[in-house]
Design a protein around this motif. Structure first.
Motif, PDB file in Angstrom:
ATOM      1  N   LEU A 250       0.818  -1.215   0.000  1.00 27.60           N
ATOM      2  CA  LEU A 250       0.000   0.000   0.000  1.00 27.60           C
ATOM      3  C   LEU A 250       0.855   1.269   0.000  1.00 27.60           C
ATOM      4  N   ASP A 251       1.889   1.312   0.834  1.00 27.85           N
ATOM      5  CA  ASP A 251       2.709   2.523   0.908  1.00 27.85           C
ATOM      6  C   ASP A 251       3.345   2.845  -0.441  1.00 27.85           C
ATOM      7  N   VAL A 252       3.855   1.813  -1.109  1.00 33.35           N
ATOM      8  CA  VAL A 252       4.476   2.032  -2.419  1.00 33.35           C
ATOM      9  C   VAL A 252       3.435   2.479  -3.428  1.00 33.35           C
ATOM     10  N   ARG A 253       2.255   1.844  -3.407  1.00 35.42           N
ATOM     11  CA  ARG A 253       1.200   2.238  -4.351  1.00 35.42           C
ATOM     12  C   ARG A 253       0.774   3.684  -4.134  1.00 35.42           C
ATOM     13  N   ARG A 254       0.724   4.118  -2.895  1.00 35.47           N
ATOM     14  CA  ARG A 254       0.341   5.512  -2.631  1.00 35.47           C
ATOM     15  C   ARG A 254       1.380   6.475  -3.207  1.00 35.47           C
ATOM     16  N   SER A 255       2.645   6.125  -3.100  1.00 33.00           N
ATOM     17  CA  SER A 255       3.673   7.000  -3.668  1.00 33.00           C
ATOM     18  C   SER A 255       3.599   7.017  -5.184  1.00 33.00           C
ATOM     19  N   ILE A 256       3.338   5.853  -5.793  1.00 34.57           N
ATOM     20  CA  ILE A 256       3.167   5.795  -7.249  1.00 34.57           C
ATOM     21  C   ILE A 256       1.948   6.613  -7.661  1.00 34.57           C
ATOM     22  N   ALA A 257       0.891   6.525  -6.847  1.00 37.53           N
ATOM     23  CA  ALA A 257      -0.347   7.234  -7.176  1.00 37.53           C
ATOM     24  C   ALA A 257      -0.116   8.728  -7.286  1.00 37.53           C
ATOM     25  N   LEU A 258       0.723   9.272  -6.417  1.00 40.67           N
ATOM     26  CA  LEU A 258       0.970  10.714  -6.468  1.00 40.67           C
ATOM     27  C   LEU A 258       1.626  11.103  -7.784  1.00 40.67           C
ATOM     28  N   GLY A 259       2.545  10.263  -8.267  1.00 37.99           N
ATOM     29  CA  GLY A 259       3.143  10.539  -9.565  1.00 37.99           C
ATOM     30  C   GLY A 259       2.133  10.473 -10.692  1.00 37.99           C
TER      31      GLY A 259
END
Length: 488
Positions: A250-259
């Motif tokens: 989840l944490d990685v997906r959230r960071s990708i989502a911002l991009g």
């Protein structure tokens, strides 16, 4: 513990105590000296006065005074203004950046002129310099009367005052002596909102193992409504990524989502994972992508050109005999310099809708020159690759955003080829001004020249001379004080 061991341990801790005290006194003396230096470069004007007589301070050239050295408001109201270029001498003497020296001089001026009781206790070694500077940084926006209030109440407890103690006292002083401003600031509290993307903090994730990191930190303060909207959007896109085949946590997906959110434009997104085509087919509409542009400055050495390392064969490290990791060196305007893996660059450029521009610099040892004043892109890129930072002593600003300065002044009637890779050097705008214009007080300026190896000077370096005769050597490894060989 026997008696001998106890005596040795006592002597050691006594040495720690004595050296700590000596260091505190030395730091205090240096801080006071900085304040004295600033006092020698002040004007009769003080902060808070209308500064309109700049031409009178430098009557010989009003235009040069506006563009060159001038007086800065470094302390709070009532403190004298200080000549900008004198800060450069402090930066070079302490081996720090101009910005750090400016903050130091500002704190010294604030303490000297607006916090005299704190100043006296620092000079006596009774208060650490860092504590005194913390008080100075908190009082700079106060009126002269409010700063005096803080000085009276904090001086005798400054050696132990916490940041919270200082801030509460400063807030009380502001409310007592400037209630109108305090109320206005309270009404505009949302002005403290910010969003910081730490692009300068790209490097090694683990300096011990040398693990490369291609990420940056982001922090900020948002309006509550904006924060709620952003949270909903990030959470929504993070869920979409799972549906599109992203198996990261989840944490990685959230960071990708911002991009992904950053690349949206009028509803257009770049979402493109394993099941994207299936999703597009089910929705009967293609997933559109926003254009991404990547500009790469590729630096090739002999090994890259020939495919060998010191004759040991393709990709073989001569020292270890093993296959080395492929690295790319980032050198792009608006981005930090540093190394990342080639695989990461490939990931950035994988999208078929990404426009990739490669600007090669093959051999930095070759010389190039043109006859005009303005260097073409090839020469400018060459110079900035050779000197990745501003070449002023101790400056750390990237050369990608710096001016290119002719070391030997350009002469319209001079010889051909004056704009060359050997006569151009990057200087950030502030240090370009300091090199170009005279100091108000001394009438002198900073100068520099390339070194002469035939005279015993190091190759590929510059020697700077300050208005007060101090000399510094600058090369690719950094800055150090310089003494000519015949004077050692």
């Amino acid at each position: 513990m026997d008696r001998g061991t106890h005596t040795t341990a006592t002597a050691l801790i006594d040495a720690v105590r004595e050296r700590t005290t000596a260091a505190r006194l030395a730091e205090a003396a240096a801080f006071v000296a900085v304040g004295d230096w600033a006092a020698a470069h002040t004007s009769d004007e003080v902060v808070g006065d209308p500064i309109t007589a700049l031409g009178e301070w430098h009557e010989e050239s009003y235009v040069e005074a506006l563009a060159g050295d001038h007086f800065l408001e470094l302390g709070g109201p009532g403190a004298p203004v200080v000549a900008e270029f004198c800060i450069g001498e402090v930066a070079a003497a302490r081996g720090c950046s101009f910005d750090a020296a400016r903050r130091l001089v500002g704190d010294a001026v604030e303490v000297r002129y607006r916090l005299p009781r704190v100043h006296a206790r620092i000079a006596a070694g009774e208060v650490d310099v860092w504590r005194g500077r913390r008080v100075a940084q908190a009082t700079r926006t106060l009126t002269l009367e409010a700063a005096g209030f803080v000085d009276r109440h904090i001086a005798y407890v400054a050696y132990k005052a916490t940041s919270g103690d200082i801030d509460r006292l400063v807030a009380e002083a502001a409310a007592r002596f400037d209630p109108e401003t305090t109320e206005a600031e309270r009404a505009e509290a949302d002005g403290g909102r910010h969003l910081t993307i730490e692009l300068s903090d790209v490097g090694y994730a683990d300096p011990l193992t040398g693990t490369l990191r291609g990420t940056v930190d982001i922090h900020g303060t948002l309006d509550l409504a904006d924060a709620l909207d952003l949270e909903r959007t990030v959470a929504h896109v993070a869920r979409q990524l799972v549906e599109l085949g992203c198996d990261q946590d989840l944490d990685v997906r959230r960071s990708i989502a911002l991009g992904e959110i950053a690349r949206r434009c009028d509803g257009v997104t770049t979402l493109d994972y394993a099941t994207a085509d299936e999703s597009a087919e089910s929705d009967q509409r293609p997933i559109q992508r926003a254009r991404r542009e990547v500009v790469l400055f590729v630096h090739l050495d002999q090994a890259a050109i020939t495919g060998t390392l010191n004759g040991f064969g393709p990709g073989i490290d001569a020292c270890t005999g093993t296959t080395g990791i492929d690295l790319a060196r980032l050198d792009t305007p608006g981005a930090p310099r540093g190394a990342v893996t080639v695989e990461q660059v490939q990931t950035w450029c994988a999208s078929p809708d990404t426009t990739v521009t490669i600007r090669p610099i093959i051999d930095l040892n070759l010389e190039d020159a043109v006859n005009g004043y303005t260097p073409p892109d090839g020469i400018a890129d060459h110079v900035r690759a050779r000197w990745p930072r501003c070449v002023f002593p101790y400056c750390t600003r990237s050369s990608r955003t710096a001016d290119l300065d002719h070391c030997r002044a350009y002469d319209d009637n001079g010889p051909r080829g004056q704009t060359s890779t050997t006569n151009l050097f990057p200087l950030c705008r502030r240090h370009h001004r300091m090199k170009t214009h005279r100091e108000l007080r001394t009438g002198r300026r900073w100068t520099y020249r390339p070194t002469h190896p035939d005279n015993g000077e190091p190759p590929n370096a510059l020697i700077w001379t300050s208005p007060h005769g101090q000399t510094y050597l600058v090369d690719r490894d950094g800055t150090r004080p310089w003494t000519p060989p015949d004077e050692t």
